[in-house]
Design a protein around this motif. Structure first.
Motif, mmCIF file in Angstrom:
data_model
loop_
_atom_site.group_PDB
_atom_site.id
_atom_site.type_symbol
_atom_site.label_atom_id
_atom_site.label_comp_id
_atom_site.label_asym_id
_atom_site.label_seq_id
_atom_site.Cartn_x
_atom_site.Cartn_y
_atom_site.Cartn_z
ATOM 1 N N ARG A 130 38.276 15.785 -2.518
ATOM 2 C CA ARG A 130 36.947 15.910 -1.901
ATOM 3 C C ARG A 130 36.732 14.774 -0.899
ATOM 4 N NH1 ARG A 130 31.705 18.141 -4.837
ATOM 5 N NH2 ARG A 130 30.174 17.803 -3.222
ATOM 6 N N PRO A 144 37.726 23.555 -0.491
ATOM 7 C CA PRO A 144 38.707 23.948 -1.504
ATOM 8 C C PRO A 144 38.952 25.453 -1.454
ATOM 9 C CG PRO A 144 36.593 23.462 -2.526
ATOM 10 C CD PRO A 144 36.449 23.135 -1.076
ATOM 11 N N GLU A 177 41.616 23.832 -6.971
ATOM 12 C CA GLU A 177 41.034 22.937 -5.952
ATOM 13 C C GLU A 177 39.504 22.877 -6.086
ATOM 14 O OE1 GLU A 177 44.537 23.750 -2.621
ATOM 15 O OE2 GLU A 177 42.551 24.601 -2.306
ATOM 16 N N LYS A 178 38.892 24.021 -6.419
ATOM 17 C CA LYS A 178 37.427 24.047 -6.580
ATOM 18 C C LYS A 178 37.012 23.214 -7.795
ATOM 19 C CE LYS A 178 36.853 28.382 -4.173
ATOM 20 N NZ LYS A 178 36.842 29.828 -4.236
ATOM 21 N N LYS A 179 37.845 23.284 -8.849
ATOM 22 C CA LYS A 179 37.553 22.516 -10.062
ATOM 23 C C LYS A 179 37.629 21.014 -9.752
ATOM 24 C CE LYS A 179 38.991 22.377 -14.852
ATOM 25 N NZ LYS A 179 40.070 22.672 -15.780
ATOM 26 N N PHE A 207 37.331 19.628 -6.834
ATOM 27 C CA PHE A 207 36.253 19.321 -5.860
ATOM 28 C C PHE A 207 34.963 18.982 -6.615
ATOM 29 C CE2 PHE A 207 32.752 20.712 -3.086
ATOM 30 C CZ PHE A 207 33.091 20.145 -1.863
ATOM 31 N N ASN A 208 34.610 19.827 -7.615
ATOM 32 C CA ASN A 208 33.393 19.589 -8.395
ATOM 33 C C ASN A 208 33.529 18.336 -9.261
ATOM 34 O OD1 ASN A 208 32.063 21.816 -7.316
ATOM 35 N ND2 ASN A 208 32.961 23.206 -8.825
#
Ligand SMILES: CC(C)(COP(=O)(O)OP(=O)(O)OC[C@H]1O[C@@H](n2cnc3c(N)ncnc32)[C@H](O)[C@@H]1OP(=O)(O)O)[C@@H](O)C(=O)NCCC(=O)NCCS
Length: 154
Positions: free
Chosen positions: A84, A133, A138-140, A142-143
């Protein structure tokens, strides 16, 4: 041409390989943690600078885990991926695997989160391109990066 405001983590993924030599080890013939972190820092810096397209410096190493030892002759593969970008800082996830040449065994030896900050031509902190992401992993990350940043300054 309009400058990009977001880039995917894969755009700056960085892979660095090394071979463990005797002067990288302690008296037991095991790779020194400091040498591994130096290699990981270089991979992370290349990743951050590729993403930001600016000079970046290490602001902190959030956590480093050494889960297994590597020995003389092992091939070390280090991967660095941005998780991120915030305003001027970026979190880079770095992990390292060791491969034993004779039997081809490949195993995780270390994981760490590095924070890099981008600098302008005057050495002042400067905003960076965002991260978009793509995959579920990648989203996990990022968060989770935002949670880690908040925790760092709480
Ligand atoms: C890193 C450095 C540029 C930050 O400068 P600064 O004036 O404190 O910058 P700011 O307070 O404006 O913070 C800038 C960003 O860095 C982040 N940051 C600064 N210090 C941090 C730290 N210790 N850990 C995590 N993030 C940090 C801030 O959260 C901020 O992020 P954001 O803009 O994305 O929200 C400065 O401390 C520096 O030059 N350090 C030496 C770097 C270096 O030489 N590294 C190699 C070490 S051997």
């Amino acid at each position: 041409m309009k400058a990009l405001s977001y880039k995917a983590p894969s755009d700056s993924e960085t892979i660095k390989t090394e071979v463990v030599c005797p002067n990288d080890t302690n008296p037991m013939g095991i790779l020194q943690g400091g040498r591994l972190v130096e290699w990981m820092d270089i991979a992370a810096a290349v990743c951050a600078q590729t993403h930001a397209e600016k000079i970046c410096v290490t602001a902190c190493i959030n956590r480093v885990d050494f889960s297994a030892a590597a020995k003389v002759g092992d091939i070390i593969t280090i991967s660095a991926r941005i998780t991120r970008a915030f305003k001027t800082s970026m979190e880079i996830f770095v992990f390292a695997f060791a491969k034993t040449v004779m039997d081809g065994k490949n195993y995780l030896i270390s994981e760490a989160y590095f924070i890099f900050v981008a600098l302008d031509e005057y050495g002042k902190t400067t905003p960076v391109i965002g991260v978009a992401p793509v995959t579920a992993a990648e989203k996990k990350q990022f968060n989770a990066a935002l949670v880690r940043k908040k925790k760092m300054f709480s």
